[in-house]
Scaffold this active site. Sequence first.
Site, PDB file in Angstrom:
ATOM      1  N   ASN A  76       0.863  -1.180   0.000  1.00 55.08           N
ATOM      2  CA  ASN A  76       0.000   0.000   0.000  1.00 55.08           C
ATOM      3  C   ASN A  76       0.897   1.227   0.000  1.00 55.08           C
ATOM      4  O   ASN A  76       1.501   1.574   1.018  1.00 55.08           O
ATOM      5  CB  ASN A  76      -0.900  -0.019   1.246  1.00 55.08           C
ATOM      6  N   HIS A  90      -9.673   1.187   4.959  1.00 60.94           N
ATOM      7  CA  HIS A  90      -8.421   1.400   5.681  1.00 60.94           C
ATOM      8  C   HIS A  90      -8.678   2.355   6.843  1.00 60.94           C
ATOM      9  O   HIS A  90      -9.488   3.270   6.753  1.00 60.94           O
ATOM     10  CB  HIS A  90      -7.358   1.960   4.749  1.00 60.94           C
ATOM     11  N   GLU A 141      -7.158   4.810   7.913  1.00 60.14           N
ATOM     12  CA  GLU A 141      -6.973   6.215   7.587  1.00 60.14           C
ATOM     13  C   GLU A 141      -8.194   6.781   6.886  1.00 60.14           C
ATOM     14  O   GLU A 141      -8.551   7.955   7.077  1.00 60.14           O
ATOM     15  CB  GLU A 141      -5.709   6.378   6.735  1.00 60.14           C
ATOM     16  N   SER A 147       3.081  -2.268  10.491  1.00 57.28           N
ATOM     17  CA  SER A 147       4.536  -2.252  10.665  1.00 57.28           C
ATOM     18  C   SER A 147       5.164  -3.608  10.401  1.00 57.28           C
ATOM     19  O   SER A 147       6.035  -4.064  11.151  1.00 57.28           O
ATOM     20  CB  SER A 147       4.898  -1.746  12.067  1.00 57.28           C
ATOM     21  N   GLU A 191      -5.606  -4.793  10.533  1.00 55.65           N
ATOM     22  CA  GLU A 191      -4.616  -3.755  10.748  1.00 55.65           C
ATOM     23  C   GLU A 191      -4.917  -3.031  12.054  1.00 55.65           C
ATOM     24  O   GLU A 191      -5.734  -2.107  12.078  1.00 55.65           O
ATOM     25  CB  GLU A 191      -4.635  -2.745   9.600  1.00 55.65           C
ATOM     26  N   GLY A 204       2.179   2.512  10.914  1.00 56.69           N
ATOM     27  CA  GLY A 204       3.080   3.646  10.778  1.00 56.69           C
ATOM     28  C   GLY A 204       3.719   4.090  12.076  1.00 56.69           C
ATOM     29  O   GLY A 204       4.332   5.161  12.133  1.00 56.69           O
ATOM     30  N   LYS A 217       0.101   4.245  -0.195  1.00 55.97           N
ATOM     31  CA  LYS A 217      -0.537   5.417   0.418  1.00 55.97           C
ATOM     32  C   LYS A 217      -0.296   6.632  -0.497  1.00 55.97           C
ATOM     33  O   LYS A 217      -0.312   6.482  -1.716  1.00 55.97           O
ATOM     34  CB  LYS A 217      -0.033   5.623   1.841  1.00 55.97           C
TER      35      LYS A 217
END
Length: 248
Positions: free
Chosen positions: A11, A95, A97, A210, A166, A172, A13
């Site tokens: 991904n 996701h 985010e 991660s 996730e 991150g 991003k």
Amino acid sequence: MSQRHKLVVGNWKMHGSHAANAELLQGILASRPFAAEAAVCVPFPYLSEVAVTLANSGLAWGAQDCSVHEQGAYTGEVSSVMLAEFGCRYVIVGHSERRAYHGESDQLVADKAKVALARGITPIVCVGETLAQREAGETAAVVKRQLSAVVHALGQCIGEVVVAYEPVWAIGTGRTASPEQAQEVHALLRAQLAAATPRASEMKLLYGGSVKPDNAVTLFGQADIDGGLIGGAALKASDFVAILRAAS
């Protein structure tokens, strides 16, 4: 250990440029043949060049989101119809985010998964809890609620999606769930899927949070972890290739 073939998805991003993309993909393709199924989900503007670069390469490509609408007055949105024209095999939906920054609900994520499937694109449905939710003992309730919306929207077609766990607190941040923590949630999700489809044992459940070359082997060795949805490490060819090799 699972006999399901592993899948590793990068991904990107909101990262990339013409030059950086070419260098990254060249580095990944130099490692062919891949030891696992592999794909990259890239920003919308780069779908065309990535599709051309990766045609017949063995490395699939996809997008990071899609609209629930096929067309219309939805400025800034990109439809699954458009993604299909670029040969996307995958699209990430839900996701953390997107859920956090754009207020996406469980139902909206489920609707996106449904329209993607209708266009022959495999949704990678993301679920995961925040640190506060984990510390409150709410992990199981949160991920089951998020996945339940997709199960109800798709019915028996739920067997056609990929699910990615996730944990938000590990995205991150440099932190990662222990292999045991990740496996516990993956086993929970597979049990939930088994109640909805006889194909649950065949479905790929990915871990994201991660994942790096030095922890990928242990994570991927868990019974219900079938690969990874890779963030930062997907932006460096040597790291992504090492994770692909770990998936073997």
